[in-house]
Motif scaffolding. Structure first.
Motif, short mmCIF file in Angstrom:
data_model
loop_
_atom_site.label_atom_id
_atom_site.label_comp_id
_atom_site.label_asym_id
_atom_site.label_seq_id
_atom_site.Cartn_x
_atom_site.Cartn_y
_atom_site.Cartn_z
N PHE A 4 1.27 -1.27 0.48
CA PHE A 4 -0.39 -0.18 -0.39
C PHE A 4 0.68 1.73 0.02
N GLY A 5 0.58 2.43 -0.94
CA GLY A 5 1.36 3.45 -0.78
C GLY A 5 0.84 4.72 -0.41
N GLY A 6 -0.37 4.63 0.76
CA GLY A 6 -0.35 5.42 1.23
C GLY A 6 0.10 4.98 3.40
N THR A 7 -1.14 5.77 3.81
CA THR A 7 -0.30 5.78 5.19
C THR A 7 -1.75 4.90 5.29
N VAL A 8 -0.95 3.97 7.02
CA VAL A 8 -2.19 3.51 7.99
C VAL A 8 -1.35 3.94 8.67
N VAL A 9 -2.71 3.66 9.84
CA VAL A 9 -2.43 4.51 11.23
C VAL A 9 -3.64 3.85 11.94
N HIS A 10 -3.51 3.31 13.48
CA HIS A 10 -4.31 2.72 14.33
C HIS A 10 -4.80 4.02 15.48
N PRO A 11 -5.39 4.27 15.42
CA PRO A 11 -6.07 5.27 16.73
C PRO A 11 -5.26 5.53 17.71
N GLN A 12 -5.38 3.92 18.63
CA GLN A 12 -4.77 4.59 19.70
C GLN A 12 -3.27 4.64 19.45
N ARG A 13 -2.60 5.17 18.05
CA ARG A 13 -1.31 5.49 17.50
C ARG A 13 -1.19 6.68 17.44
N TRP A 14 -2.48 7.55 17.55
CA TRP A 14 -2.05 8.67 16.27
C TRP A 14 -0.94 9.55 16.43
N PRO A 15 -0.82 10.18 15.10
CA PRO A 15 0.75 11.17 14.71
C PRO A 15 -0.24 12.54 14.68
N ASP A 16 1.01 13.25 15.55
CA ASP A 16 0.17 14.66 15.80
C ASP A 16 -0.07 15.34 14.44
N ASP A 17 0.87 14.87 13.65
CA ASP A 17 1.02 15.44 12.37
C ASP A 17 0.45 15.27 11.23
N LEU A 18 -0.28 14.28 11.55
CA LEU A 18 -1.74 12.98 10.74
C LEU A 18 -2.62 14.55 9.70
N ASP A 19 -2.32 14.43 9.07
CA ASP A 19 -3.54 15.81 7.95
C ASP A 19 -4.49 14.98 7.23
N VAL A 20 -5.00 14.80 6.86
CA VAL A 20 -6.18 14.22 6.29
C VAL A 20 -6.92 15.39 5.04
#
Length: 495
Positions: A162-178
């Motif tokens: 997968f070429g995108g970003t995968v994130v679990h809510p328990q480890r949400w990055p502070d800099d993730l912009d959707v």
């Protein structure tokens, strides 16, 4: 700073909502007891400090989620995490708990000595690596029921492609912009129902993929009930009456759903239809294959989840993920979903009592071999308490009752010269799973949890009224609890 030789009456493990609640009871009701609160993380607040995903908030009203003796004075009932965190920390400071908290102190093991009637508590400093050992008459595990360091993510084929970003809510990055990105959320539990409308405020499109639907109810984010009660009865009595009313309402809703599941399903469906766009496929996306409260009900604050669907910023897909692709997800139906960000809101990893090993006189405690007593102790394990809140109501309602009963029990033993107590299971007690809830995180952990019995006080009741009778109104001692003296002391008394 905690010294290796420190000895306490009580060691409380965890400085979240439960641990602070227990510590506040100890400070208020038994200021003569020496206690410490050990927190593995660098901050207090537990869950409400850990989770940082967009929209994170309570799914219980704060009048019942808050402490009984510290009224919630904000207008928002389904409060965001930041406000809950501020409330917990203010309660800790006002209750004199802060001076007893030791941050960056992770409990790695506890071991009971019957000779001394003491727990040895092994601790590791998470900031320095220093190892300490404390001793205590009692240990109370208030570290929650799940692992803080990781969430549950099932194995997905092709994830590395997968070429995108995968994130679990328990480890949400502070800099993730959707912003203006295509987001797919896998899961349909409480986290997903909260997260999806918050993401939809910025994302180009949010798609929620669920294997099975869940029950979702819209609930008003603000509630004027407390104010009405207080205007009639005054601040103190009015708040207490409003709290009792909310507790009773929660219990009545749960009983109705359990006794009349078909009627409850129809009513919930009718509410959903009224909130969804005309012609929406309700039977596919909002018709769970289980009865209400077989799993915890999901709450949409002010109906925000339904509003996002009506506005077209959220779409639901009821299907299973086959694998990841370079551009997104391939579903079992053959449908492909393009995504820039995939959120795996797939649940928690349960970890009872903080996950540290427990031994009694050098014999390891295997949790599934033990039965809970009054919902906060284990048979055969002396001077050990724990907090597990309700799954069908506000967590703190149960914890507050347990904290009061625990504090009175510790005080009773201290006042009467007894060193310890241990629940003794009656012969022939029939046992069953501890938590009779169909949630995936519970099913995955059942074999690692203690059991409950089929009669009081060995049942893990989820009824507040029953717990009030058992934990608040009844004496702290009963025929199932055996009082003990340290073997060394007993030998001296005999001589």
């Amino acid at each position: 700073m905690t010294e290796p030789s420190a000895t306490y009456d009580v060691v409380v493990v965890g400085a979240g909502l439960s641990g602070i609640g227990v510590a506040r009871r100890l400070s208020r009701q038994r200021p003569d007891l020496r206690y410490v609160v050990l927190e593995a993380r660098a901050a207090t607040g537990g869950t409400w400090d850990l989770f940082r995903y967009p929209g994170v908030r309570a799914d219980s009203d704060m009048v019942t989620l808050g402490y009984a003796d510290r009224p919630w004075r904000e207008p928002v009932m389904l409060a965001p995490a930041a406000e809950i965190l501020r409330y917990v920390r203010d309660a800790s400071a006002a209750g004199g708990v802060d001076e007893h908290v030791r941050l960056n102190h992770r409990v790695t093991a506890i071991s009971w000595s019957g000779s001394d009637a003491r727990w040895s508590v092994d601790v590791e400093r998470t900031d320095t690596g220093q190892r300490l050992q404390l001793t205590s008459r009692w240990v109370f595990a208030a570290a929650g029921y799940y692992r803080y360091d990781t969430g549950y993510t099932p194995r997905f084929d092709g994830l590395d492609r997968f070429g995108g970003t995968v994130v679990h809510p328990q480890r949400w990055p502070d800099d993730l912009d959707v912003t203006d990105r295509r987001v797919v959320v896998i899961g349909s539990g409480a986290t997903a129902i909260t997260l999806v409308p918050a993401l939809a405020e910025r994302a180009a499109l949010v798609t929620m993929v669920q294997r099975t639907p869940t029950y979702v109810l819209p609930v008003a984010g603000e509630d004027k009930l407390v104010g009405r009660f207080e205007r009639v009865l005054g601040p103190e009595r009015g708040y207490a009456a409003a709290r009792r009313f909310k507790v009773g309402t929660q219990a009545a809703l749960w009983r109705f759903c359990r006794r009349h599941p078909r009627t409850a399903r129809r009513l919930i469906r009718r509410i959903n239809v009224a909130r969804l766009p005309a012609g929406f496929d309700v039977d596919t996306h909002f018709d769970p294959p289980y009865d209400p409260w077989d799993q915890r009900m999901c709450i949409a604050a002010d109906g925000d989840f339904f509003a996002a669907i009506r506005e077209g910023s959220v779409q639901l897909v009821t299907d299973s993920v086959t694998r990841f692709t370079e551009r997104g997800l391939l579903l079992t139906s053959g449908r492909e979903l393009d995504a820039d960000v995939v959120v795996t809101a797939t649940g928690l990893v349960m970890q009872p009592f903080g996950g540290f090993p427990i031994a009694v006189d050098d014999t390891p405690v295997t949790l599934p071999e033990h039965v809970v007593y009054k919902g906060f102790m284990l048979d055969g394990v002396p001077n050990f308490g724990f907090a597990i809140g309700y799954t069908n109501a506000s967590w703190t309602l149960k914890v507050d009752l347990v904290a009061d009963h625990f504090t009175r029990l510790v005080g009773y033993l201290r006042d009467h010269g007894d060193d310890a107590c241990v629940p003794v299971r009656p012969a022939g007690l029939r046992v069953r799973p501890l938590l009779e809830l169909g949630a995936g995180y519970v099913r995955r952990a059942q074999d690692a949890l203690p059991r409950q019995g089929d009669v009081d006080p060995w049942r893990m009741t989820m009824r507040y009224r029953d717990d009030v009778a058992m934990l608040h109104d009844a004496p702290v001692l009963d025929d199932s609890l055996r009082l003990l003296r340290a073997r060394s002391r007993a030998g001296q008394d005999a001589s």
